[in-house]
Design a protein around this motif. Structure first.
Motif, PDB file in Angstrom:
ATOM      1  N   HIS A  50      -1.183   1.596  -3.772  1.00 53.33           N
ATOM      2  CA  HIS A  50      -0.358   0.705  -4.371  1.00 53.33           C
ATOM      3  C   HIS A  50       0.830   1.572  -4.537  1.00 53.33           C
ATOM      4  CE1 HIS A  50       0.380  -2.864  -7.216  1.00 53.33           C
ATOM      5  NE2 HIS A  50       1.515  -2.566  -6.952  1.00 53.33           N
ATOM      6  N   LEU A  51       2.096   1.341  -3.906  1.00 55.42           N
ATOM      7  CA  LEU A  51       3.168   1.931  -3.715  1.00 55.42           C
ATOM      8  C   LEU A  51       3.838   2.297  -5.018  1.00 55.42           C
ATOM      9  CD1 LEU A  51       5.800   3.066  -2.405  1.00 55.42           C
ATOM     10  CD2 LEU A  51       6.738   0.709  -2.477  1.00 55.42           C
ATOM     11  N   HIS A  52       4.134   3.347  -5.365  1.00 57.33           N
ATOM     12  CA  HIS A  52       4.764   3.815  -6.693  1.00 57.33           C
ATOM     13  C   HIS A  52       5.691   5.100  -6.378  1.00 57.33           C
ATOM     14  CE1 HIS A  52       0.761   5.894  -6.563  1.00 57.33           C
ATOM     15  NE2 HIS A  52       1.353   6.628  -7.236  1.00 57.33           N
ATOM     16  N   LEU A  53       7.006   4.971  -6.938  1.00 54.44           N
ATOM     17  CA  LEU A  53       7.782   5.949  -7.080  1.00 54.44           C
ATOM     18  C   LEU A  53       7.752   6.842  -8.178  1.00 54.44           C
ATOM     19  CD1 LEU A  53      10.993   3.864  -5.643  1.00 54.44           C
ATOM     20  CD2 LEU A  53       8.904   4.776  -4.472  1.00 54.44           C
TER      21      LEU A  53
ATOM     22  N   GLU B 245       0.734  -1.165   0.197  1.00 53.03           N
ATOM     23  CA  GLU B 245       0.006  -0.108  -0.024  1.00 53.03           C
ATOM     24  C   GLU B 245       0.882   1.246  -0.123  1.00 53.03           C
ATOM     25  OE1 GLU B 245      -3.697   2.195   2.408  1.00 53.03           O
ATOM     26  OE2 GLU B 245      -3.390  -0.087   2.782  1.00 53.03           O
ATOM     27  N   GLN B 246       1.803   1.388   0.750  1.00 55.20           N
ATOM     28  CA  GLN B 246       2.612   2.400   0.997  1.00 55.20           C
ATOM     29  C   GLN B 246       4.040   2.485   1.380  1.00 55.20           C
ATOM     30  OE1 GLN B 246       1.513   4.846   4.556  1.00 55.20           O
ATOM     31  NE2 GLN B 246       0.452   3.242   5.253  1.00 55.20           N
ATOM     32  N   LEU B 247       5.003   3.344   1.101  1.00 59.76           N
ATOM     33  CA  LEU B 247       6.373   3.399   1.276  1.00 59.76           C
ATOM     34  C   LEU B 247       6.625   2.549   2.530  1.00 59.76           C
ATOM     35  CD1 LEU B 247       9.197   4.272   0.273  1.00 59.76           C
ATOM     36  CD2 LEU B 247       8.602   6.293   1.777  1.00 59.76           C
ATOM     37  N   THR B 248       6.153   3.139   3.662  1.00 57.49           N
ATOM     38  CA  THR B 248       6.332   2.349   5.161  1.00 57.49           C
ATOM     39  C   THR B 248       6.253   1.082   5.100  1.00 57.49           C
ATOM     40  OG1 THR B 248       4.562   3.491   5.805  1.00 57.49           O
ATOM     41  CG2 THR B 248       6.629   4.786   6.056  1.00 57.49           C
ATOM     42  N   ASP B 249       5.153   0.470   4.454  1.00 56.37           N
ATOM     43  CA  ASP B 249       4.783  -1.025   4.332  1.00 56.37           C
ATOM     44  C   ASP B 249       5.877  -1.757   3.643  1.00 56.37           C
ATOM     45  OD1 ASP B 249       2.573  -0.077   5.907  1.00 56.37           O
ATOM     46  OD2 ASP B 249       1.118  -0.124   4.038  1.00 56.37           O
TER      47      ASP B 249
ATOM     48  N   PRO C  96       8.579  -3.900   2.298  1.00 56.78           N
ATOM     49  CA  PRO C  96      10.150  -4.777   2.942  1.00 56.78           C
ATOM     50  C   PRO C  96      11.177  -4.018   2.327  1.00 56.78           C
ATOM     51  CG  PRO C  96       8.608  -6.244   2.037  1.00 56.78           C
ATOM     52  CD  PRO C  96       7.887  -4.917   1.484  1.00 56.78           C
ATOM     53  N   ASP C  97      12.273  -3.774   3.301  1.00 61.74           N
ATOM     54  CA  ASP C  97      13.484  -3.185   2.950  1.00 61.74           C
ATOM     55  C   ASP C  97      14.202  -3.735   1.548  1.00 61.74           C
ATOM     56  OD1 ASP C  97      13.386  -1.719   5.188  1.00 61.74           O
ATOM     57  OD2 ASP C  97      14.834  -2.810   6.240  1.00 61.74           O
ATOM     58  N   ASP C  98      14.174  -5.110   1.268  1.00 62.05           N
ATOM     59  CA  ASP C  98      14.757  -5.620  -0.031  1.00 62.05           C
ATOM     60  C   ASP C  98      13.954  -4.958  -1.169  1.00 62.05           C
ATOM     61  OD1 ASP C  98      12.691  -7.340   0.866  1.00 62.05           O
ATOM     62  OD2 ASP C  98      13.538  -8.966  -0.541  1.00 62.05           O
ATOM     63  N   LEU C  99      12.621  -4.999  -1.004  1.00 62.31           N
ATOM     64  CA  LEU C  99      11.752  -4.505  -2.182  1.00 62.31           C
ATOM     65  C   LEU C  99      12.033  -2.984  -2.402  1.00 62.31           C
ATOM     66  CD1 LEU C  99       9.604  -4.614  -4.102  1.00 62.31           C
ATOM     67  CD2 LEU C  99       7.835  -4.449  -2.449  1.00 62.31           C
ATOM     68  N   LEU C 100      11.939  -2.272  -1.305  1.00 57.22           N
ATOM     69  CA  LEU C 100      12.295  -0.926  -1.577  1.00 57.22           C
ATOM     70  C   LEU C 100      13.805  -0.565  -2.245  1.00 57.22           C
ATOM     71  CD1 LEU C 100      10.969   1.793  -1.120  1.00 57.22           C
ATOM     72  CD2 LEU C 100      12.035   1.943   1.390  1.00 57.22           C
ATOM     73  N   ALA C 101      14.614  -1.512  -1.605  1.00 51.74           N
ATOM     74  CA  ALA C 101      16.167  -1.282  -2.232  1.00 51.74           C
ATOM     75  C   ALA C 101      15.845  -1.320  -3.918  1.00 51.74           C
ATOM     76  CB  ALA C 101      16.895  -2.161  -1.530  1.00 51.74           C
ATOM     77  N   HIS C 102      15.329  -2.508  -4.107  1.00 50.70           N
ATOM     78  CA  HIS C 102      15.287  -2.710  -5.571  1.00 50.70           C
ATOM     79  C   HIS C 102      14.510  -1.739  -6.380  1.00 50.70           C
ATOM     80  CE1 HIS C 102      14.787  -5.458  -9.336  1.00 50.70           C
ATOM     81  NE2 HIS C 102      13.592  -5.143  -9.299  1.00 50.70           N
ATOM     82  N   LEU C 103      13.326  -1.270  -5.884  1.00 53.48           N
ATOM     83  CA  LEU C 103      12.398   0.055  -6.458  1.00 53.48           C
ATOM     84  C   LEU C 103      13.569   1.005  -6.357  1.00 53.48           C
ATOM     85  CD1 LEU C 103       9.158  -0.465  -4.547  1.00 53.48           C
ATOM     86  CD2 LEU C 103       9.861  -1.131  -6.849  1.00 53.48           C
TER      87      LEU C 103
END
Length: 148
Positions: free
Chosen positions: A91-94, A47-51, A53-60
């Motif tokens: 849905h998280l998006h950058l 749903e959002q940035l703070t949800d 997982p760290d590895d997914l955020l790193a990939h994004l």
């Protein structure tokens, strides 16, 4: 109920995809702040940035960096900007966009009703720049029929 992005990822709705891998897709927004404005979206419905997982955020962010460099090359921008808001779709998006100054980095500058042909041309320009940067394995085939 699937999000708008999940429906695009699943092929239920059209989208101007410029990157695909096993964890993320990148597509052009229909309301760009600047030409080439793209969205890095995880395949997983987070749903959002703070949800995330760290590895997914790193990939994004790694994907966003590659896209930003391609945008700089394609549009001659001095910077690539990264914005995370996410209020309009759960849905998280950058947001990654070519940038020339900070004052233009506001959603108030998002253009509505951009002709499809203009968005298609920007998507192709970004695909070409990603291929030129060595990311061809992640760039989907050029569409035969433009998205509406």
């Amino acid at each position: 109920m699937p999000t708008l992005f999940t429906r695009i990822i699943d092929g239920e709705l059209p989208g101007r995809l410029v990157w695909e891998d096993d964890r993320a897709v990148v597509l052009l927004t229909i309301a760009p702040i600047t030409d080439g404005h793209a969205l890095v979206v995880p395949r997983e419905e987070v749903e959002q940035l703070t949800d995330a997982p760290d590895d997914l955020l790193a990939h994004l962010t790694t994907v966003a960096k590659a896209v930003g460099r391609a945008q700089q090359a394609a549009w001659g921008a001095p910077r690539a900007a990264l914005l995370v808001a996410g209020f309009e779709i759960p849905h998280l998006h950058l947001h990654v966009l070519p940038a020339w100054d900070e004052s233009s980095l506001t959603f108030a500058n998002a253009r509505q009703g951009v002709p499809g042909a203009e968005l298609d041309a920007a998507a192709q320009r970004l695909r070409d720049a990603l291929r030129a940067a060595g990311h061809g394995a992640h760039v989907p085939a050029d569409p035969e029929v433009p998205a509406p």
